[in-house]
Write an enzyme that holds these catalytic residues in place. Structure first.
Site, mmCIF file in Angstrom:
data_model
loop_
_atom_site.group_PDB
_atom_site.id
_atom_site.type_symbol
_atom_site.label_atom_id
_atom_site.label_comp_id
_atom_site.label_asym_id
_atom_site.label_seq_id
_atom_site.Cartn_x
_atom_site.Cartn_y
_atom_site.Cartn_z
ATOM 1 N N THR A 87 0.876 -1.175 0.000
ATOM 2 C CA THR A 87 0.000 0.000 0.000
ATOM 3 C C THR A 87 0.910 1.221 0.000
ATOM 4 O O THR A 87 1.663 1.430 0.953
ATOM 5 C CB THR A 87 -0.891 0.023 1.258
ATOM 6 O OG1 THR A 87 -1.641 -1.179 1.308
ATOM 7 C CG2 THR A 87 -1.840 1.210 1.227
ATOM 8 N N LYS A 162 -7.701 1.340 -3.104
ATOM 9 C CA LYS A 162 -7.311 0.915 -1.745
ATOM 10 C C LYS A 162 -7.452 2.065 -0.747
ATOM 11 O O LYS A 162 -7.987 1.912 0.353
ATOM 12 C CB LYS A 162 -5.854 0.418 -1.790
ATOM 13 C CG LYS A 162 -5.208 0.162 -0.455
ATOM 14 C CD LYS A 162 -5.661 -1.135 0.160
ATOM 15 C CE LYS A 162 -5.045 -1.351 1.537
ATOM 16 N NZ LYS A 162 -5.607 -2.503 2.214
ATOM 17 N N LYS A 237 -1.479 5.087 8.626
ATOM 18 C CA LYS A 237 -0.712 5.195 7.365
ATOM 19 C C LYS A 237 -1.671 5.369 6.186
ATOM 20 O O LYS A 237 -1.490 6.257 5.345
ATOM 21 C CB LYS A 237 0.133 3.931 7.171
ATOM 22 C CG LYS A 237 0.790 3.834 5.805
ATOM 23 C CD LYS A 237 1.352 2.443 5.521
ATOM 24 C CE LYS A 237 1.668 2.311 4.036
ATOM 25 N NZ LYS A 237 2.104 0.986 3.638
HETATM 26 P P1 NAD Z 1 6.093 -5.983 7.172
HETATM 27 O O1 NAD Z 1 6.808 -4.872 7.820
HETATM 28 O O2 NAD Z 1 5.780 -7.218 7.952
HETATM 29 O O3 NAD Z 1 6.900 -6.451 5.846
HETATM 30 C C1 NAD Z 1 7.657 -5.607 5.038
HETATM 31 C C2 NAD Z 1 8.951 -6.318 4.718
HETATM 32 O O4 NAD Z 1 9.714 -5.541 3.792
HETATM 33 C C3 NAD Z 1 9.838 -6.533 5.952
HETATM 34 O O5 NAD Z 1 10.108 -7.919 6.101
HETATM 35 C C4 NAD Z 1 11.107 -5.718 5.635
HETATM 36 O O6 NAD Z 1 12.288 -6.308 6.139
HETATM 37 C C5 NAD Z 1 11.080 -5.719 4.126
HETATM 38 N N1 NAD Z 1 11.852 -4.626 3.541
HETATM 39 C C6 NAD Z 1 11.891 -3.315 3.906
HETATM 40 N N2 NAD Z 1 12.712 -2.627 3.091
HETATM 41 C C7 NAD Z 1 13.211 -3.513 2.197
HETATM 42 C C8 NAD Z 1 14.111 -3.422 1.113
HETATM 43 N N3 NAD Z 1 14.668 -2.250 0.777
HETATM 44 N N4 NAD Z 1 14.404 -4.546 0.416
HETATM 45 C C9 NAD Z 1 13.847 -5.732 0.752
HETATM 46 N N5 NAD Z 1 12.978 -5.893 1.780
HETATM 47 C C10 NAD Z 1 12.665 -4.797 2.484
HETATM 48 O O7 NAD Z 1 4.743 -5.350 6.572
HETATM 49 P P2 NAD Z 1 3.450 -6.134 6.063
HETATM 50 O O8 NAD Z 1 2.431 -6.172 7.147
HETATM 51 O O9 NAD Z 1 3.874 -7.379 5.377
HETATM 52 O O10 NAD Z 1 2.886 -5.060 5.006
HETATM 53 C C11 NAD Z 1 3.462 -4.919 3.728
HETATM 54 C C12 NAD Z 1 2.592 -3.985 2.920
HETATM 55 O O11 NAD Z 1 1.265 -4.504 2.844
HETATM 56 C C13 NAD Z 1 2.464 -2.567 3.506
HETATM 57 O O12 NAD Z 1 2.497 -1.648 2.454
HETATM 58 C C14 NAD Z 1 1.111 -2.603 4.199
HETATM 59 O O13 NAD Z 1 0.509 -1.319 4.277
HETATM 60 C C15 NAD Z 1 0.336 -3.520 3.284
HETATM 61 N N6 NAD Z 1 -0.792 -4.210 3.915
HETATM 62 C C16 NAD Z 1 -0.646 -4.787 5.137
HETATM 63 C C17 NAD Z 1 -1.728 -5.453 5.710
HETATM 64 C C18 NAD Z 1 -1.591 -6.102 7.061
HETATM 65 O O14 NAD Z 1 -2.638 -6.460 7.641
HETATM 66 N N7 NAD Z 1 -0.394 -6.316 7.575
HETATM 67 C C19 NAD Z 1 -2.947 -5.523 5.030
HETATM 68 C C20 NAD Z 1 -3.055 -4.951 3.754
HETATM 69 C C21 NAD Z 1 -1.958 -4.290 3.208
#
Ligand code: NAD
EC number: 1.1.1.31
Length: 290
Positions: A87, A162, A237
């Protein structure tokens, strides 16, 4: 298909695992030390992207997406597709799509709804922006990771959908919580409140499927001491993204703005950080009309 998967966190990890389980050759990369069932780990984003038919990114925000895209786009094969499921702000989604097109790649912005449970169960909803060809290339993967994919329009349309959806979600959660807190003060039984509203014109997903009152309605984070679920800071966010988008097109969104301000206060100055976004209910209960 050979798939590169970058960002193997709470969402990306199980999504990548589901693709591997379905028989795809998945090469992953994450900055953190992770191990995902069936996924081969690469040393860098570029290494994961190199030679892939499709590269999927699932990253925290638009700034990180832009940095990762700058690294992986030159490594990707002509005609391959870049599918961003994070997102992020609409501007970042469109900028990445433009860079991908310049490099001869297909691209889709495809944020998801459904949370970690949906990622694990392969029941996410994808809202996608990009060309018909790009959507068609990604669609079989959406079918594995999710139960529904809507092609919303050109680049940025997925993020637009979204952001609008989650603005409604934030506003509705606040309305549901303040109504419960008012009902409490009026001496109305919470179960009766649910029984009426969930079948009357005040019904909503936040009332009917994700009720913020513990012990009322289906199981939800309120029944688990408001452990997320969907954390308040993630709601914040998305509300910030909605207001950034509203500012960029001069749209009047007073309820979205107020929801952003309330979640800002809740996360930054009260006890909302790390709590589910439905913990607005105990917050309202603690407060009197000022
Ligand atoms: P998270 O923090 O668990 O995962 C993000 C991952 O990206 C981490 O493991 C981090 O180490 C990795 N990362 C960061 N910078 C990086 C880079 N430069 N290179 C490689 N890896 C890198 O977050 P999440 O909950 O998995 O969410 C991910 C996305 O999905 C976000 O944009 C969030 O808004 C969206 N989202 C989350 C949910 C939820 O319920 N968690 C629901 C819908 C959408």
């Amino acid at each position: 298909m050979k798939i590169g998967f970058i960002g193997l966190g709470n969402m990306g990890g199980p999504m990548a695992a589901n693709l591997a389980k379905a028989g795809h050759d998945v090469v992953g990369f994450d900055m953190a030390n992770v191990a995902i069932d069936g996924v081969t780990l690469a040393d860098s984003g570029a290494a994961a992207a190199s030679g892939a038919d499709v590269v999927i990114t699932m990253l925290p925000n638009g700034q990180i997406l832009r940095a990762v895209a700058a690294e992986i786009i030159p490594a990707m094969a002509q005609g391959a597709a870049l599918v961003d499921c994070s997102t992020v702000d609409v501007d970042s989604a469109r900028a990445v799509a433009e860079d991908a097109a310049t490099a001869g790649l297909l691209s889709v912005d495809a944020p998801v709804s459904g949370g970690v449970g949906g990622a694990e169960g392969g029941t996410l909803t994808f809202m996608a922006g990009g060309s018909a060809d790009a959507f068609a290339k990604a669609a079989p993967l959406f079918d594995i990771m999710g139960q529904k994919a809507v092609h919303c329009g050109d680049a940025g349309a997925g993020q637009s959908a979204k952001i609008c959806n989650n603005m409604i979600l934030g506003v509705t959660m606040i309305a549901t919580c303040e109504a419960f807190a008012l009902a409490d003060k009026l001496g109305l039984d919470r179960q009766k409140m649910f029984d009426v509203v969930s079948t009357s014109s005040g019904y909503s997903w936040t009332m009917n499927a994700y009720c913020p009152a513990p012990g009322v309605g289906p199981q939800s984070p309120s029944d688990n001491d408001y452990k997320p679920g969907f954390a308040s800071e993630l709601m914040l966010k998305d509300l910030r993204l909605s207001q950034q988008a509203a500012g960029s097109v001069n749209a009047d969104t007073p309820m979205g703005e107020m929801a952003r301000d309330l979640y800002t206060q809740f996360v930054e100055n009260e006890d909302g950080l790390g709590m589910d976004f439905s913990a607005m209910l105990p917050r309202f209960e603690k407060r009197d009309r000022s």
